[in-house]
Motif scaffolding. Structure first.
Motif, PDB file in Angstrom:
ATOM      1  N   VAL A   1     -10.671  -4.308  88.692  1.00  0.00           N
ATOM      2  CA  VAL A   1      -9.793  -3.984  89.811  1.00  0.00           C
ATOM      3  C   VAL A   1     -10.629  -3.241  90.839  1.00  0.00           C
ATOM      4  O   VAL A   1     -11.479  -2.413  90.481  1.00  0.00           O
ATOM      5  CB  VAL A   1      -8.590  -3.129  89.355  1.00  0.00           C
TER       6      VAL A   1
ATOM      7  N   TRP B   1      -7.685  -7.863  91.921  1.00  0.00           N
ATOM      8  CA  TRP B   1      -7.770  -7.609  90.489  1.00  0.00           C
ATOM      9  C   TRP B   1      -7.780  -8.909  89.692  1.00  0.00           C
ATOM     10  O   TRP B   1      -7.285  -9.939  90.118  1.00  0.00           O
ATOM     11  CB  TRP B   1      -6.613  -6.728  90.020  1.00  0.00           C
TER      12      TRP B   1
ATOM     13  N   ASP C   1      -6.159  -6.985  83.220  1.00  0.00           N
ATOM     14  CA  ASP C   1      -5.231  -5.867  83.053  1.00  0.00           C
ATOM     15  C   ASP C   1      -5.803  -4.511  83.452  1.00  0.00           C
ATOM     16  O   ASP C   1      -5.212  -3.478  83.115  1.00  0.00           O
ATOM     17  CB  ASP C   1      -4.721  -5.815  81.608  1.00  0.00           C
TER      18      ASP C   1
ATOM     19  N   GLN D   1      -6.024  -1.801  86.337  1.00  0.00           N
ATOM     20  CA  GLN D   1      -4.979  -1.610  87.339  1.00  0.00           C
ATOM     21  C   GLN D   1      -5.314  -0.484  88.324  1.00  0.00           C
ATOM     22  O   GLN D   1      -6.143   0.381  88.040  1.00  0.00           O
ATOM     23  CB  GLN D   1      -3.644  -1.279  86.651  1.00  0.00           C
TER      24      GLN D   1
ATOM     25  N   LYS E   1       3.796   0.994  93.198  1.00  0.00           N
ATOM     26  CA  LYS E   1       3.189  -0.110  92.459  1.00  0.00           C
ATOM     27  C   LYS E   1       2.556  -1.091  93.439  1.00  0.00           C
ATOM     28  O   LYS E   1       3.196  -1.570  94.363  1.00  0.00           O
ATOM     29  CB  LYS E   1       4.240  -0.811  91.606  1.00  0.00           C
TER      30      LYS E   1
ATOM     31  N   GLU F   1       0.561  -6.494  89.768  1.00  0.00           N
ATOM     32  CA  GLU F   1       1.046  -6.855  88.445  1.00  0.00           C
ATOM     33  C   GLU F   1      -0.143  -7.376  87.645  1.00  0.00           C
ATOM     34  O   GLU F   1      -0.782  -8.356  88.042  1.00  0.00           O
ATOM     35  CB  GLU F   1       2.126  -7.932  88.542  1.00  0.00           C
ATOM     36  N   PRO F   2      -0.503  -6.741  86.532  1.00  0.00           N
ATOM     37  CA  PRO F   2      -1.691  -7.178  85.786  1.00  0.00           C
ATOM     38  C   PRO F   2      -1.518  -8.568  85.195  1.00  0.00           C
ATOM     39  O   PRO F   2      -0.400  -9.023  84.939  1.00  0.00           O
ATOM     40  CB  PRO F   2      -1.833  -6.111  84.696  1.00  0.00           C
TER      41      PRO F   2
ATOM     42  N   HIS G   1       2.940   4.141  84.367  1.00  0.00           N
ATOM     43  CA  HIS G   1       2.711   4.439  85.786  1.00  0.00           C
ATOM     44  C   HIS G   1       3.486   5.672  86.237  1.00  0.00           C
ATOM     45  O   HIS G   1       2.960   6.514  86.976  1.00  0.00           O
ATOM     46  CB  HIS G   1       3.143   3.241  86.643  1.00  0.00           C
TER      47      HIS G   1
END
Length: 474
Positions: A261, A274, A277, A279, A290, A293-294, A412
């Motif tokens: 990322v 990215w 996963d 982030q 946010k 989305e991974p 998060h």
């Protein structure tokens, strides 16, 4: 540029700076003294038999790899000698540029490959590294007498806290990049300030993560779309870096891969890209925003895909369902990172499968569905990054970039509270906040490599004060 040290585990890297005019002046005064010390320690270029003062990046490099590898070599060496980061970036750029303008044919080696119809031309890495040092010495000698204006211009100061640990794993396979002097390192002279930050989480070895930490930003810097479409430049850089590494992996029989990322702050706009996963989240006025989305094998969501004709680069997305125009003029029907053919569907359409074996995996092996590398899992494991962009208003607190070793155990919504608690306990000092976040992840049961990077977008002392109309600290 501050990158992770491959030999260090655990690691702790603090890129710190403040923004007062007095401190900027002090940093400018450090430049001549650094050059004096450098030339005292190295009074002449290296002799033919003199040992190199740095580790050579492999035995051979392709033409496409040369600039990124040499820039990494020079900046890493200068940083290890405590060069001011802007000066290190300027010196590295000048030395690498001078070398690239010469005839490199003396470094060429022909490598016969059975799968290629014609020989592949590679360059001798050790010879390039030796020549680079001599160029760097010449530049330092010239600049000691007359420092160019570009190396003396005050730069925006950043506070970045980074901490990385091997944890319970046998090897440390994470890498990170902290590059506030992005423009200086690549000689970009337009009016847009740029800073680049990234975290790469390797698997099956460190080669892919190390490669991505060297080349993604180097490729992005030379993409023609960078001035007008920075997110597109990042997406293309991930794709190109994946292709470059796959060629290297086949040549050297490497099997590793890496998620990643990155965040590029260009002027007053944030661009993120990215794969997999790893982030990034944004915290604004104490609230987590946010941004992405991974990519996971089991992901099945619906909406327009970033980079497609349905997605507008200039549209920002809020997880609360409110859409606002950051740069452009079109509204989107949903978050810009969600694809109409998402991960599970995409993998199955290619003839692969997603199965659950302690977690969801691609073809029963990898727990990520997009990555740089993983040569034997292409095309099921895609090297196509997703991107998002958001206008910055000045009310943002910080960015947090981390690998899954952190986000698998820290939701998060808990990030802001953990950071705020640390700042309160440290009277507003954010220098070691990443270390505390890593410790929190470990205490919650993470056994994976953990890397956390916190990029403050305003003075952390201001985050302790109630939101008012008061002028922020300069």
């Amino acid at each position: 540029m501050k990158t992770s040290d491959p030999a260090a585990a655990p690691q702790d890297a603090l890129g710190m700076a403040s923004g007062t005019p007095q401190q900027n002046s002090q940093k400018a005064e450090e430049n001549p003294s650094f050059l004096d010390v450098f030339l005292r320690d190295f009074p002449a270029p290296l002799g033919p038999e003199s040992p190199l003062p740095w580790k050579v990046p492999g035995t051979m490099l392709s033409q496409e790899e040369v600039e990124g590898e040499l820039a990494e070599l020079a900046t890493g060496f200068l940083s290890s000698r405590s060069a001011p980061p802007p000066l290190a970036a300027c010196l590295a750029h000048e030395a690498v540029s001078q070398l690239l303008q010469t005839d490199l044919s003396e470094f060429r080696k022909l490598l016969e490959q059975e799968e290629e119809e014609a020989p592949v031309t590679l360059l001798d890495a050790a010879g390039l590294a030796r020549s680079l040092f001599d160029r760097l010495w010449e530049v330092c000698s010239q600049w000691q007498k007359q420092m160019p204006v570009a190396a003396r211009v005050p730069q925006r100061q950043w506070l970045v806290s980074v901490h990385a640990i091997r944890n319970a794993r046998r090897r440390m396979e994470d890498r990170h990049v902290c590059l506030p002097a992005f423009n200086l390192l690549f000689g970009l002279s337009d009016s847009v300030d740029r800073a680049y930050f990234a975290v790469f989480d390797g698997h099956g070895g460190v080669d892919a993560a190390r490669y991505a930490s060297v080349h993604v930003h180097a490729v992005a810097a030379h993409r023609p779309e960078l001035p007008t479409d920075p997110a597109g430049a990042l997406q293309a850089a991930f794709r190109c870096t994946d292709e470059m590494f796959l060629w290297k992996a086949r040549r050297e029989r490497l099997q590793s891969g890496t998620t990643g990322v990155c965040a590029l702050i260009a002027g007053n706009t944030l661009h993120v890209a990215w794969l997999g996963d790893s982030q990034v989240v944004l915290v604004q006025q104490g609230q987590v925003v946010k941004l992405m989305e991974p990519h996971r094998p089991e992901r099945q969501v619906r909406g327009p895909r970033a980079g497609s004709s349905q997605c507008c680069l200039g549209t920002s997305w809020s997880p609360l369902g409110q859409r606002g125009h950051a740069i452009g003029t079109r509204r989107l029907p949903g978050p810009p990172w969600l694809s109409p053919q998402d991960e599970k569907d995409r993998i199955e359409a290619l003839g692969g499968f997603v199965s659950h074996m302690d977690c969801w995996r691609v073809n029963g092996t990898l727990a990520v569905s997009r990555a740089i590398g993983d040569v034997f899992q292409k095309p099921y494991v895609s090297g196509e990054a997703d991107t998002a962009s958001r206008a910055l208003t000045g009310s943002e607190d910080y960015l947090l970039l981390a690998c899954d070793g952190f986000f698998d155990v820290v939701p998060h919504q808990e990030v802001a509270g953990l950071v705020q608690s640390h700042l309160v306990g440290q009277q507003g000092s954010g220098l070691r906040v990443a270390e505390e976040l890593v410790a929190a992840a470990r205490e919650r049961g993470s056994h994976d490599n953990i890397t956390v990077m916190v990029v403050f977008l305003r003075d952390p002392r201001d985050l302790l004060e109630p939101e008012t109309d008061a002028v922020p600290r300069s």
